[in-house]
Design an enzyme around this catalytic site. Structure first.
Site, short mmCIF file in Angstrom:
data_model
loop_
_atom_site.label_atom_id
_atom_site.label_comp_id
_atom_site.label_asym_id
_atom_site.label_seq_id
_atom_site.Cartn_x
_atom_site.Cartn_y
_atom_site.Cartn_z
CE LYS A 236 12.16 -6.86 -5.10
NZ LYS A 236 12.78 -7.56 -6.26
CG ASP B 193 -3.18 -2.70 -2.21
OD1 ASP B 193 -4.38 -3.05 -2.14
OD2 ASP B 193 -2.78 -1.73 -2.87
CG ASP C 64 -6.38 -5.68 -6.38
OD1 ASP C 64 -7.00 -5.92 -5.32
OD2 ASP C 64 -6.52 -4.62 -7.02
CG ASP D 117 10.55 -10.06 -7.87
OD1 ASP D 117 10.68 -10.78 -6.86
OD2 ASP D 117 11.52 -9.77 -8.61
CE1 TYR E 44 -0.44 0.04 1.14
CE2 TYR E 44 -2.55 0.98 1.74
CZ TYR E 44 -1.78 0.24 0.87
OH TYR E 44 -2.34 -0.27 -0.26
C1 IPM Z 1 -7.60 -2.39 -0.51
C2 IPM Z 1 -7.67 -1.06 -1.18
C3 IPM Z 1 -7.19 0.02 -0.22
C4 IPM Z 1 -5.72 -0.23 0.09
C5 IPM Z 1 -7.42 1.47 -0.68
C6 IPM Z 1 -8.89 1.73 -0.97
C7 IPM Z 1 -6.88 2.47 0.29
O1 IPM Z 1 -6.95 -1.08 -2.36
O2 IPM Z 1 -8.20 -2.57 0.56
O3 IPM Z 1 -6.96 -3.29 -1.05
O4 IPM Z 1 -4.84 0.19 -0.66
O5 IPM Z 1 -5.46 -0.88 1.10
MG MG Z 2 -6.24 -2.99 -2.93
#
Ligand code: IPM
Ligand code: MG
Length: 369
Positions: free
Chosen positions: A193, A250, A254, A226, A142
Site C-alpha cells: 500500500k 495473511d 485466506d 486492496d 507482526y
Molecule cells: C496463519 C495464521 C497465523 C498468522 C495465526 C495463527 C497467528 O492466521 O498462519 O495464516 O496470522 O500468521
Molecule cells: Mg492466517
C-alpha cells in the site's frame, strides 16, 4: 536410502487428527523406499501451555532447530482465550517462525477440477487455478516494535503496532519470488500500500530495483493490496506468483484459499535461507486451515492440506520432487473418485471421515495413483 529427521508438532484442535493421517503417508514413503523419516514429537500451542505453561518449551524449540523439517498441525481454540498474551497458543507458532528465521512462506492455491464446484466462485473463474502466494513471514507489523497498549492516563488507552521493513528483508523475499516464477509461468505481482504506507514505498522501490538488476527476464507488475484482494476474486487466473508482506499475505492467502474450494485443501511451506556450507535450509510445513475447534475430535477434518504440506517438504527440503508429485497425484485421484470430507462436499451426496480420506490417499499411493 537417506534418513531425514522430522519434528511433528500436532498442536490443538484438528491438528492431531490430520497428523495421524500424515504419519501414514510418511510411513508409506519409507516402505516404498523413497526415504526414511525419523519422527520426534513435541507440543505446541494450547496443549503446550497446559503442560509447560508456555506455548512451546525450550526443549521443543531445540528439537525444532535440530530437525531437517518441522511438520506443524494447528494451534489455538476458545479453551485458551484467557491465557496471558505472551503464552497464547499462536505465540508458539510465531516464535518458531521468528527463531528459525523462516522468512519465506509459500502458500500455493491450486483448484483441482473435481473441486471447482465446491468453491463459492463460478467454475470458470477457479477451475485449474494454480497460483502461489508468497508471504513475508518474519517482519512487518507482526513483529515490529513498539507493540503495546499504553495507558494515556485520561481514561483512554492507545494500542500500537509497528510496520517495519528493512531493505534486506524485502530483497530476500523478492529473490524467492523471482526464483519461483522462473520455474512457473515467469510472472511476479508485488503488492503493498505505497499510497498510504512508507514501508510500501520502500517495498515497491526495492522489488523494482531487484527486478531490474537480477531478474529482467521475469514479468513484474505491482498492485495495491486492496485492489489485489478485489482482483483475486474477480479473475484469479491472471496471477502466477504474488509476493507481499506479512499482514497482507495473511489476509490474501485466506482469500486465495477459498478459491480452491476449501481452506482444508491448502498446504504451506515456511522456509529459511539456504545455508551456503550445508546446502540445507530450516523449514516448517503446515496446513493453512488452523485448528477448527468447532469440528475438532469429530473425525471429519480434511487431512489433505496436512498431507499436501508433507508433499511440499519432500519438494523443498528433501529434493524429492517425484515423490511430491506422487502425493499430488494421489490427492487428485481420490478427489476424482468422488471422495469428499464435509468441507468440500459441494453437491456430493455422501462424505468420508478424516481416517477414510487418509487411507484412500495411501491406497492411491500404493496403486501408483
Ligand atoms: C496463519 C495464521 C497465523 C498468522 C495465526 C495463527 C497467528 O492466521 O498462519 O495464516 O496470522 O500468521
Ligand atoms: Mg492466517
Amino acid at each position: 536410502m537417506a534418513t531425514h529427521k522430522l519434528l511433528l508438532l500436532p498442536g490443538d484442535g484438528i491438528g492431531p487428527e490430520v497428523s495421524t493421517e500424515l504419519l501414514k503417508v510418511v510411513a508409506f514413503m519409507g516402505e516404498a523406499g523413497v526415504a526414511q523419516f525419523e519422527i520426534e514429537k513435541g507440543l505446541v500451542g494450547g496443549v503446550a501451555y497446559d503442560t509447560h505453561g508456555q506455548s512451546i518449551s525450550e526443549a521443543d524449540m531445540t528439537l525444532a532447530k535440530e530437525a531437517d523439517a518441522v511438520m506443524f498441525g494447528a494451534v489455538g481454540g476458545p479453551k485458551w482465550d484467557a491465557v496471558p498474551y505472551d503464552a497464547r497458543p499462536e505465540a508458539g507458532l510465531l516464535r518458531l517462525r521468528k527463531d528459525l528465521d523462516l522468512f519465506a512462506n509459500l502458500r500455493p492455491a491450486i483448484c483441482y477440477p473435481a473441486l471447482a464446484d465446491a468453491s463459492s466462485l463460478k467454475r470458470e473463474i477457479v477451475e485449474d487455478l494454480d497460483i502461489m502466494i508468497l508471504r513475508e513471514l518474519t517482519g512487518g507489523v507482526y513483529f515490529g516494535e513498539p507493540k503495546q497498549i499504553i495507558d494515556l492516563g485520561n481514561g483512554q488507552k492507545r494500542g500500537i503496532d509497528t510496520q517495519i521493513y528493512d531493505t534486506f528483508e524485502i530483497e530476500r523475499i523478492g529473490r524467492v519470488a523471482f526464483e519461483l516464477a522462473r520455474k512457473r509461468r515467469n510472472k511476479v505481482t508485488s503488492s503493498e500500500k505505497r499510497n498510504v504506507m512508507k514501508s510500501g514505498v520502500l517495498w515497491n522501490e526495492v522489488i523494482t530495483a531487484l527486478h531490474k538488476r537480477e531478474y529482467p527476464d521475469v514479468t513484474l507488475e505491482h498492485q495495491l493490496a486492496d485492489s489485489l484482494g478485489m482482483q483475486l476474486v474477480r479473475w484469479p487466473k491472471q496471477f502466477d506468483v504474488i509476493v507481499t508482506d506479512n499482514l497482507f499475505g495473511d489476509m490474501l492467502s485466506d482469500v486465495a484459499a477459498m478459491l480452491t474450494g476449501s481452506l482444508g485443501m491448502l498446504p504451506s511451506a515456511s522456509l529459511g535461507e539456504v545455508n551456503a556450507k550445508t546446502g540445507k535450509r530450516k523449514a516448517l510445513y503446515e496446513p493453512v486451515h488452523g485448528s477448527a475447534p468447532d469440528i475438532a475430535g469429530k473425525g471429519v477434518a480434511n487431512p489433505i492440506a496436512m498431507i499436501g504440506s508433507f508433499g511440499m517438504a519432500l519438494r523443498y527440503s528433501f529434493g524429492l520432487a517425484d515423490a511430491a508429485d506422487m502425493i499430488e497425484k494421489a490427492i487428485s485421484s481420490v478427489l476424482d473418485q468422488g471422495l469428499r470430507t464435509p468441507d468440500i462436499k459441494g453437491a456430493a451426496t455422501s462424505t468420508v471421515s478424516t481416517v477414510e480420506m487418509g487411507d484412500a490417499i495411501v491406497a492411491a499411493l500404493r496403486k501408483g495413483a
